[in-house]
Scaffold this motif. Structure first.
Motif, mmCIF file in Angstrom:
data_model
loop_
_atom_site.group_PDB
_atom_site.id
_atom_site.type_symbol
_atom_site.label_atom_id
_atom_site.label_comp_id
_atom_site.label_asym_id
_atom_site.label_seq_id
_atom_site.Cartn_x
_atom_site.Cartn_y
_atom_site.Cartn_z
ATOM 1 N N PHE A 88 21.879 39.716 -25.803
ATOM 2 C CA PHE A 88 23.073 39.350 -26.558
ATOM 3 C C PHE A 88 23.653 40.689 -27.003
ATOM 4 O O PHE A 88 23.095 41.358 -27.873
ATOM 5 N N VAL A 89 24.728 41.126 -26.360
ATOM 6 C CA VAL A 89 25.242 42.488 -26.532
ATOM 7 C C VAL A 89 26.434 42.507 -27.484
ATOM 8 O O VAL A 89 27.420 41.796 -27.281
ATOM 9 N N VAL A 90 26.319 43.345 -28.514
ATOM 10 C CA VAL A 90 27.403 43.556 -29.471
ATOM 11 C C VAL A 90 27.773 45.029 -29.421
ATOM 12 O O VAL A 90 26.913 45.898 -29.573
ATOM 13 N N GLN A 91 29.043 45.306 -29.204
ATOM 14 C CA GLN A 91 29.514 46.687 -29.123
ATOM 15 C C GLN A 91 30.035 47.151 -30.472
ATOM 16 O O GLN A 91 30.730 46.405 -31.174
ATOM 17 N N MET A 92 29.704 48.385 -30.826
ATOM 18 C CA MET A 92 30.207 49.018 -32.047
ATOM 19 C C MET A 92 30.947 50.298 -31.673
ATOM 20 O O MET A 92 30.549 51.002 -30.746
ATOM 21 N N ASN A 93 31.985 50.585 -32.438
ATOM 22 C CA ASN A 93 32.798 51.786 -32.235
ATOM 23 C C ASN A 93 32.394 52.820 -33.281
ATOM 24 O O ASN A 93 32.531 52.572 -34.482
ATOM 25 N N LEU A 94 31.910 53.960 -32.824
ATOM 26 C CA LEU A 94 31.426 55.008 -33.720
ATOM 27 C C LEU A 94 32.461 55.392 -34.780
ATOM 28 O O LEU A 94 32.090 55.760 -35.899
ATOM 29 N N PHE A 95 33.732 55.297 -34.442
ATOM 30 C CA PHE A 95 34.791 55.655 -35.387
ATOM 31 C C PHE A 95 35.673 54.456 -35.733
ATOM 32 O O PHE A 95 36.812 54.614 -36.172
ATOM 33 N N GLY A 96 35.141 53.255 -35.563
ATOM 34 C CA GLY A 96 35.917 52.040 -35.783
ATOM 35 C C GLY A 96 36.004 51.621 -37.239
ATOM 36 O O GLY A 96 35.220 52.053 -38.089
ATOM 37 N N ASP A 97 36.951 50.738 -37.503
ATOM 38 C CA ASP A 97 37.201 50.231 -38.857
ATOM 39 C C ASP A 97 36.794 48.782 -39.052
ATOM 40 O O ASP A 97 36.940 48.248 -40.146
ATOM 41 N N VAL A 98 36.273 48.144 -38.010
ATOM 42 C CA VAL A 98 35.870 46.745 -38.127
ATOM 43 C C VAL A 98 34.659 46.669 -39.059
ATOM 44 O O VAL A 98 33.737 47.475 -38.979
ATOM 45 N N GLU A 99 34.665 45.669 -39.924
ATOM 46 C CA GLU A 99 33.566 45.519 -40.875
ATOM 47 C C GLU A 99 32.296 45.028 -40.188
ATOM 48 O O GLU A 99 32.335 44.122 -39.358
ATOM 49 N N VAL A 100 31.186 45.656 -40.548
ATOM 50 C CA VAL A 100 29.861 45.292 -40.052
ATOM 51 C C VAL A 100 29.009 44.935 -41.261
ATOM 52 O O VAL A 100 29.024 45.648 -42.265
ATOM 53 N N THR A 101 28.253 43.849 -41.164
ATOM 54 C CA THR A 101 27.323 43.483 -42.230
ATOM 55 C C THR A 101 25.915 43.740 -41.740
ATOM 56 O O THR A 101 25.466 43.160 -40.752
ATOM 57 N N ASP A 102 25.232 44.629 -42.422
ATOM 58 C CA ASP A 102 23.869 45.014 -42.079
ATOM 59 C C ASP A 102 22.914 43.872 -42.405
ATOM 60 O O ASP A 102 23.247 42.949 -43.149
ATOM 61 N N PHE A 103 21.713 43.934 -41.890
ATOM 62 C CA PHE A 103 20.682 42.939 -42.202
ATOM 63 C C PHE A 103 20.411 42.882 -43.704
ATOM 64 O O PHE A 103 20.048 41.838 -44.235
ATOM 65 N N ASP A 104 20.586 44.014 -44.400
ATOM 66 C CA ASP A 104 20.325 44.054 -45.843
ATOM 67 C C ASP A 104 21.490 43.519 -46.666
ATOM 68 O O ASP A 104 21.450 43.516 -47.893
ATOM 69 N N GLY A 105 22.556 43.063 -45.997
ATOM 70 C CA GLY A 105 23.693 42.457 -46.668
ATOM 71 C C GLY A 105 24.838 43.404 -46.965
ATOM 72 O O GLY A 105 25.928 42.963 -47.309
ATOM 73 N N GLU A 106 24.640 44.699 -46.823
ATOM 74 C CA GLU A 106 25.724 45.650 -47.104
ATOM 75 C C GLU A 106 26.764 45.585 -45.994
ATOM 76 O O GLU A 106 26.425 45.587 -44.807
ATOM 77 N N ALA A 107 28.034 45.534 -46.389
ATOM 78 C CA ALA A 107 29.146 45.484 -45.449
ATOM 79 C C ALA A 107 29.925 46.793 -45.516
ATOM 80 O O ALA A 107 30.331 47.219 -46.601
ATOM 81 N N LEU A 108 30.101 47.406 -44.354
ATOM 82 C CA LEU A 108 30.830 48.665 -44.244
ATOM 83 C C LEU A 108 31.644 48.665 -42.956
ATOM 84 O O LEU A 108 31.320 47.930 -42.017
ATOM 85 N N ALA A 109 32.642 49.547 -42.898
ATOM 86 C CA ALA A 109 33.373 49.748 -41.643
ATOM 87 C C ALA A 109 32.402 50.340 -40.621
ATOM 88 O O ALA A 109 31.436 51.020 -40.988
ATOM 89 N N GLU A 110 32.666 50.085 -39.334
ATOM 90 C CA GLU A 110 31.786 50.593 -38.280
ATOM 91 C C GLU A 110 31.478 52.081 -38.471
ATOM 92 O O GLU A 110 30.318 52.489 -38.374
ATOM 93 N N LYS A 111 32.506 52.885 -38.714
ATOM 94 C CA LYS A 111 32.295 54.340 -38.827
ATOM 95 C C LYS A 111 31.372 54.677 -39.999
ATOM 96 O O LYS A 111 30.575 55.612 -39.910
ATOM 97 N N ASP A 112 31.449 53.913 -41.076
ATOM 98 C CA ASP A 112 30.569 54.144 -42.221
ATOM 99 C C ASP A 112 29.169 53.594 -41.958
ATOM 100 O O ASP A 112 28.172 54.181 -42.385
#
Length: 194
Positions: A88-112
């Motif tokens: 199950f492949v999910v692509q992330m952009n090293l300098f992207g602005d899309v929000e990502v939610t980590d397993f620990d619940g923290e949500a940050l932009a892809e670049k962060d």
């Protein structure tokens, strides 16, 4: 003859496209990449429900190593099929602005999130086990993190080793890969009469 050509054309069109196209964001896109909300816990649950392993692929615009990975490695029919069947492949952009939610619940932009996860090189592949403990961050949860692009044989061995949970066997990937490489070489030698 015309019916035969029509049949062949219909058959070929029914096959999944192998290879990547370039997305508007400058990243290579394949039809097996999932368009998700990038919530790692949700993506892991969905992967598990499909009987697949979660694979996060970090890439960036203009990455020559990403291009090589997509054009020379992931486009190989056996590798393409193995990824489709098992990941199950999910692509992330090293300098992207899309929000990502980590397993620990923290949500940050892809670049962060890339900074939080220590991703500094593209491509970087992060493979996750079927289960992740609550409250851990992706780098702690990852079964395997691989920065860099490698050849097709190495990628094949890595995909199989992770999917079969070789990282739990006590045999590290380098030893597994060397063993598989030697087995392939012996098989080639046996097939040529040497």
């Amino acid at each position: 003859m015309r019916h035969f050509l029509g049949f062949v054309t219909a058959f070929l069109m029914a096959l999944p496209a192998i290879g990547a196209t370039m997305g508007d964001d400058g990243l290579h896109k394949t039809d097996y990449m999932r368009d998700t909300f990038k919530d790692m816990a949700e993506d892991l649950a969905e992967a598990r429900a499909e009987g697949k392993r979660l694979l996060v692929m970090w890439e960036q615009r203009g990455c020559i190593y990403c291009r090589k990975m997509h054009e020379d490695v992931l486009s190989r029919p056996d590798i393409d099929a193995y990824v489709r069947d098992n990941y199950f492949v999910v692509q992330m952009n090293l300098f992207g602005d899309v929000e990502v939610t980590d397993f620990d619940g923290e949500a940050l932009a892809e670049k962060d999130m890339a900074m939080k996860w220590g991703v500094m090189f593209t491509p970087t592949l992060m493979f996750f086990p079927p289960e992740v403990d609550d409250g851990v961050s992706a780098p702690e949860a990852a079964a395997v993190t691989l920065p860099g692009a490698f050849g097709a044989e190495t990628m094949w061995d890595l995909l199989v080793w992770v999917n079969e949970e070789g990282y739990l066997s006590g045999e590290n990937f380098q030893k597994y890969h060397a063993r598989m490489f030697n087995a392939r070489q012996e098989a080639k030698g046996a097939g040529t009469g040497d």
